[in-house]
Design an enzyme around this catalytic site. Structure first.
Site, mmCIF file in Angstrom:
data_model
loop_
_atom_site.group_PDB
_atom_site.id
_atom_site.type_symbol
_atom_site.label_atom_id
_atom_site.label_comp_id
_atom_site.label_asym_id
_atom_site.label_seq_id
_atom_site.Cartn_x
_atom_site.Cartn_y
_atom_site.Cartn_z
ATOM 1 C CB THR A 151 44.375 51.504 40.425
ATOM 2 O OG1 THR A 151 44.210 51.153 41.805
ATOM 3 C CG2 THR A 151 45.687 50.938 39.899
ATOM 4 C CD GLU A 188 45.730 52.307 49.225
ATOM 5 O OE1 GLU A 188 46.282 52.666 50.294
ATOM 6 O OE2 GLU A 188 46.373 51.924 48.227
ATOM 7 C CD GLU A 245 53.226 47.848 41.418
ATOM 8 O OE1 GLU A 245 53.016 49.057 41.242
ATOM 9 O OE2 GLU A 245 52.836 47.224 42.420
ATOM 10 N NE ARG A 280 53.933 51.822 41.289
ATOM 11 C CZ ARG A 280 54.368 51.803 42.533
ATOM 12 N NH1 ARG A 280 55.144 52.759 42.981
ATOM 13 N NH2 ARG A 280 54.048 50.816 43.350
ATOM 14 C CG ASP A 326 43.669 46.152 45.417
ATOM 15 O OD1 ASP A 326 43.998 45.497 44.415
ATOM 16 O OD2 ASP A 326 44.492 46.704 46.175
HETATM 17 C C1 DMJ Z 1 49.430 51.984 44.342
HETATM 18 O O1 DMJ Z 1 50.425 51.571 43.471
HETATM 19 C C2 DMJ Z 1 48.063 51.749 43.737
HETATM 20 O O2 DMJ Z 1 47.118 52.507 44.432
HETATM 21 C C3 DMJ Z 1 47.651 50.303 43.764
HETATM 22 O O3 DMJ Z 1 46.325 50.124 43.326
HETATM 23 C C4 DMJ Z 1 47.781 49.753 45.164
HETATM 24 N N1 DMJ Z 1 49.047 50.028 45.786
HETATM 25 C C5 DMJ Z 1 49.624 51.350 45.685
HETATM 26 C C6 DMJ Z 1 49.264 52.304 46.795
HETATM 27 O O4 DMJ Z 1 49.068 51.786 48.015
#
Ligand code: DMJ
Length: 456
Positions: free
Chosen positions: A436, A350, A83, A87, A216
């Site tokens: 992501t 998503e 995370e 982020r 994912d």
């Molecule tokens: C985000 O932090 C990122 O997209 C991650 O890959 C998956 N979860 C959240 C959004 O749903």
């Protein structure tokens, strides 16, 4: 419109939760998530590039000043390596590349260095959790057999390659290349990657495979590593297309009503469930279509389009026209959540992300229509006085708000909406890949290297 939405989300965060990680838009106070330990300001760092792209100059300036004065990694905190990487490191890197402001580069590298002790395991597969003061790591207590999680250790690659580039220190890239090496040495059941890998023994945990949660973004980063390398990372390319082949054979199914979905695999048995998180894969298949081997370009675009349609159905079949956390294709239902604890929507990006990729790659106007439906639903059900909130049950007549404005709503959901309704030359795919968390990172163009070489 997404600009107005961003303003509402940002202004309320600023008013009620400035400097804290996230906003509680109903109770109008800060929300602290243990994912970031004591590191503060997740919403600010996650939103920097969105503010920049939307040309919200005043707000970007305030955010930058906060980062300069207050963003501090010298805290005694146990954080999620994944995370914090997607982020904070991702957010800082994008802010640097977009604005050229040195402070973001400096902070990104400083934070990257703090994350390095996570790789001190017998295999070099990093821990999920790390105390950034003591450097002691461990895994989630719930993870199968003490394992690290595929989507967590597999979603460091893009950021770490950039950290090496920007710091001149090869150690970051070496750490993530080693993860690849470990994975390539292992036998994969049916060519699939289990979600669990033990960092001490180097063996898989439970044979659960998912293109949604826990798996994912590992797949996403194989493709994007190749694209970000200007298509020179052949290893990433091969791993991606081999994985997609196995996913098609073993996980992708069509319902009797004609909806294509991606199931989960548990030791050879299929669970006919698709998560909201899995919906990102529509965009991924379409983005990877161009390089698909064996004349499969059209097929990968088609696959992306079918996933987009299925995910749109999951929205359309709810009362609020917002998708549930997970939907099923069994017991007589299709694309509908059947369990109470899967009916929530937490402002996730998503589905809109996939609309954005499909729009850019096909220009079929239905993707903008579907994006617009999502805007209307967000405005109607998630917008409250104090910002935007998630919803506990999207099938209900009345909103029960969860009272969290997730930082990814500002970094991803609103950015992808903005891009969906912008021209293609805003952050064009030839020059940028999105991490992501939707933070854009520049492609390393071969030509630029030659230019650099010539200048030496
Ligand atoms: C985000 O932090 C990122 O997209 C991650 O890959 C998956 N979860 C959240 C959004 O749903």
């Amino acid at each position: 419109v997404s600009l107005q939405m961003m303003k509402h989300a940002w202004d309320n965060y600023k008013h009620y939760a400035w400097g804290l990680n996230e906003l509680k838009p109903i109770s109008k106070q800060g929300h602290s998530s243990n994912l970031f330990g004591n590191i503060q300001g997740a919403t600010i760092v996650d939103a920097l590039d969105t503010l920049y792209i939307m040309e919200m100059k005043e707000e970007f300036k305030e955010a930058k000043e906060w980062v300069e004065k207050n963003l501090d990694f010298n805290v005694n905190a146990e954080i999620s390596v994944f995370e914090v990487n997607i982020r904070f490191v991702g957010g800082l890197l994008s802010a640097y590349y977009l604005s050229g402001e040195e402070v973001f580069r400096k902070k990104a590298v400083e934070l990257g260095e703090k994350l390095l002790p996570a790789f001190n395991t017998p295999t070099g597969i990093p821990w999920a959790l790390l105390n950034i003061k003591s450097g002691i790591g461990r895994n989630w207590p719930w993870a199968s057999g003490g394992s690290s999680i595929l989507a967590e250790f597999g979603t460091l690659h893009l950021e770490f390659v950039h950290l090496s580039h920007l710091s001149g220190n090869p150690v970051f890239a070496e750490k993530v290349m080693n993860i690849r090496k470990v994975l390539n040495r292992l036998d994969k059941p049916e060519g699939l990657y289990p979600n669990y890998l033990n960092p001490s023994s180097g063996q898989w945990g439970q044979h659960h495979v998912s293109i949604g949660g826990l798996g994912d973004s590992f797949y996403e980063y194989l493709l994007k590593a190749w694209l970000m390398s200007d298509k020179t990372d052949e290893d990433g390319k091969k791993m991606y297309y081999d994985a997609v082949q196995a996913i098609e054979t073993h996980l992708i199914r069509k319902s009797s009503g004609g909806l294509t979905y991606i199931a989960e695999w548990k030791g050879g048995l299929l669970e006919h469930k698709m998560g909201h998180l899995t919906c990102f894969a529509g965009g991924m298949f379409a983005l990877g279509a161009d390089g698909a081997p064996n004349d499969k370009t059209g097929h990968h675009i088609e696959l992306g389009a079918e996933i987009a349609r299925t995910c749109h159905e999951s929205y359309d079949r709810t009362r609020m026209k917002l998708g549930p956390e997970a939907f099923r294709f069994d017991g007589g239902v299709e694309a509908i959540a059947t369990r109470q604890n899967e009916k929530y929507y937490i402002l996730r990006p998503e589905v809109i992300e996939t609309y954005m990729y499909m729009w850019r790659l096909t220009h079929d106007p239905k993707y903008r229509q579907w994006g617009w439906e999502a805007v209307e639903a967000l405005e109607k059900h998630c917008r409250v006085d104090g910002g935007y909130s998630g919803i506990r049950d999207v099938y209900n007549n009345h909103e029960s708000h969860d009272d969290v404005q997730q930082s990814f709503f500002l970094s991803e959901t609103l950015k992808y909406l903005y891009l969906l309704f912008s021209e293609d030359d805003l952050l064009p795919f030839e020059h940028w890949v999105f991490n992501t968390e939707a933070h854009p990172l520049p492609v390393f163009h071969k030509d630029d290297e030659n230019k650099e070489e010539n200048q030496k």
